[in-house]
Design an enzyme around this catalytic site. Structure first.
Site, PDB file in Angstrom:
ATOM      1  N   SER A 233       0.849  -1.196   0.000  1.00  0.00           N
ATOM      2  CA  SER A 233       0.000   0.000   0.000  1.00  0.00           C
ATOM      3  C   SER A 233       0.882   1.241   0.000  1.00  0.00           C
ATOM      4  CB  SER A 233      -0.916   0.010   1.225  1.00  0.00           C
ATOM      5  OG  SER A 233      -0.152   0.122   2.418  1.00  0.00           O
ATOM      6  N   LYS A 234       0.256   2.396   0.011  1.00  0.00           N
ATOM      7  CA  LYS A 234       0.985   3.664  -0.072  1.00  0.00           C
ATOM      8  C   LYS A 234       1.955   3.851   1.083  1.00  0.00           C
ATOM      9  CE  LYS A 234      -2.666   6.103  -2.613  1.00  0.00           C
ATOM     10  NZ  LYS A 234      -3.641   7.218  -2.570  1.00  0.00           N
ATOM     11  N   ARG A 235       1.664   3.231   2.240  1.00  0.00           N
ATOM     12  CA  ARG A 235       2.559   3.429   3.378  1.00  0.00           C
ATOM     13  C   ARG A 235       3.940   2.804   3.147  1.00  0.00           C
ATOM     14  NH1 ARG A 235      -0.708  -0.786   4.946  1.00  0.00           N
ATOM     15  NH2 ARG A 235       0.349  -2.671   5.682  1.00  0.00           N
TER      16      ARG A 235
END
Length: 549
Positions: A279-281
């Site tokens: 994911s973006k994290r």
């Protein structure tokens, strides 16, 4: 929960049942696959891998690769996302034989243009008794869900409206009573074969009767994807394993509509370094972000191909698209989750940067310098030519092209006091031979000419060597520190001409000449107590002496 719903079996008896229910495409038929993204955001690496595997499979089998836009999510779908999606796919080198922009015999290729088709098939299912009108309200369905949770039962629809008289139900709908259309799931287990995972079985009682058309009249994904795939004669459905739980509903729809069931291949989940879904994290996850970072498309394609797939032999890591097409096999796709290793991607990118045409690398890298304020499209041809040489010099030392402006600090951001005070420079500047070389170099440059060429600078080094007797790193490292601030970097015969030429150009950020660097370094060096053993080390300075034109 999904583990309870899904049973995998390899028994011969179950295989026999699968053959009874599976009416897939015969091997003699031409392969037709599709990539069907939703234009609701940027193209994610997971979807890009799905597109790549579909493309590789189609090209290997001399089949047809179709691009279909699934834009029935009206609130979130945007034209800009569709345009970006197509651009990212083309950047990766993934093309398609049929699609919204190229046409084809099975269009339209946007779901929003196919609504009449969906409603026609839904009404047919109603009339044949394979679907029914459901008048249950949202509140009623929520009460059912809560009760099932309290009783530790699967959260499936009770079938309350399943046996309603069709004529009566249609009359209620005609009277404007809100009604969804639900498919009647058959009472037998639902079987299908997955090329990646083997034979798969779902019990019908845990599937529930799915809504295929909402009370608003909007058809749902699991329904329209079956109609589209059947109408477009898709032979193989290659997609992420997040769709695995959707497959039994879709198989039931194929059976209800009398369509051949395609082959399925569900690709593994992509995880981040912490073994959670990527994911973006975790950092960059969209293709556009990797493009901006200066990842070359051939590097990203090569890396994506290795996420969940292994070539024969299992040791080779670099492939051209042509080699991937020849080597690719769905049978070698691993169902286990794939770990996204950013460092491995960067390693591959470095390999492809070194192998790429230098002119192409320049074109890809110049926007990075433009973004960093070091280059403008309006700069002169002379400045551009110099920038091209800078890129050619530094490109072999980076993993991503967006690292080039940082590497170029040796040209643009010279800071003499920081060079003297840096911890890793101290052993080279404070040793007996280091002091001799440094001082001799400073004195020679101060007493010499203003400009240097590669040849004249080589002569300076020769004189310092003769004067001090130093050689190797004892000779070169102190001199390099005085010029660039670091004891490592490109060869002098390449970097010195760049510094000298750059110091005479009208650059957006000036470059300090070799002579002015050495003069500034000499002042900082003579004032530094740690160099002469006169006390504690000076803190690194932050002031940069600017060049003059």
């Amino acid at each position: 929960m999904e583990a309870l719903l899904l049973r995998l079996s390899a028994s011969r008896a179950l295989t026999s049942l699968v053959l009874c229910y599976h009416r897939g495409v015969q091997s003699s038929e031409k392969v037709r696959v599709r990539f069907a993204p939703s234009p609701t955001g940027m193209l994610h690496v997971g979807n890009a891998r799905t597109a790549l595997f579909n493309w590789l499979f189609a090209r290997q089998n001399k089949g047809t690769h179709i691009l279909r836009i699934e834009d029935t999510d009206v609130e979130r779908s945007e034209a800009r996302y569709e345009a970006q999606l197509l651009d990212d796919l083309r950047w990766l080198g993934i093309d398609w034989d049929e699609g919204p922009d190229v046409g084809g015999h099975f269009g339209p290729y946007r779901q929003s243009d196919r609504m009449e088709l969906y409603h026609r098939y839904a009404e047919r299912l109603l009339d044949e008794g394979k679907a029914y009108l459901c008048f249950c309200t949202t509140e009623e369905l929520e009460r059912e869900r809560q009760q099932a949770t309290a009783e530790h039962r699967p959260q499936v629809y009770s079938g309350k409206c399943r046996d309603c008289d069709l004529a009566e139900a249609k009359q209620r709908r005609a009277n404007r009573e809100a009604a969804a259309i639900r498919l009647k799931i058959p009472e037998h287990p639902i079987h299908f074969h997955d090329i990646v995972r083997g034979d798969v079985t779902f019990d019908s009682e845990v599937v529930s009767d799915p809504i295929i058309v909402r009370s608003s009249g909007m058809p749902v994904y699991n329904y329209v994807v079956v109609v589209d795939d059947a109408e477009m004669q898709i032979t193989h459905v290659i997609r992420g394993d997040d769709h695995l739980s959707n497959t039994p509903k879709q198989v039931a729809l194929y059976e209800a509509l009398g369509f051949p069931i395609p082959e399925f291949a569900h690709l593994s989940t992509i995880l981040g370094p912490d073994r959670e879904r990527l994911s973006k994290r975790h950092g960059a996850t969209s293709i556009s972000q990797f493009r901006e970072m200066g990842i070359l498309p051939e590097a990203l394609v090569n890396y994506l191909a290795l996420l969940g797939w292994a070539p024969t032999g299992g040791t080779r890591e670099t492939f051209t698209p042509t080699e991937l097409i020849k080597e690719f096999s769905l049978e070698r796709v691993n169902p286990a989750p794939a770990m996204f290793d950013f460092e491995k991607l960067y390693w591959l990118n470095r390999h492809y940067i070194k192998a790429a045409d230098p002119k192409r690398v320049v074109e890809l890298a110049l926007p990075c310098f433009h973004k960093a304020g070091l280059f403008s499209k309006n700069d002169s041809a002379e400045v551009r030519s110099w920038m091209e040489k800078v890129i050619a010099l530094l490109a072999p030392y980076v993993d991503r092209l967006d690292q080039l402006p940082e590497k170029a600090k040796l040209l643009f951001n010279y800071d003499a006091q920081s060079a003297v005070a840096a911890d890793d420079n101290q052993p080279l500047l404070t040793s007996d031979v280091g002091r001799k070389v440094t001082q001799a170099f400073i004195d020679d440059v101060r007493g010499g000419s203003s400009d240097f060429t590669a040849e004249s600078f080589k002569a300076v080094i020769g004189r310092i060597k003769d004067q001090t007797g130093a050689k190797g790193k004892d000779l070169f490292h102190p001199i390099r520190i005085a010029i660039t601030g670091s004891h490592s970097g490109p060869d002098f015969d390449r970097v010195i001409p760049l510094i000298e030429v750059g110091s005479h150009l009208p650059l957006q950020k000036p470059v300090m000449s070799v002579r002015r660097r050495v003069e500034a370094f000499g002042q900082a060096y003579s004032a530094a107590p740690q160099v002469h053993g006169r006390g504690e080390q000076l803190p690194a300075a932050t002031t940069m002496i600017k060049s003059e034109h």
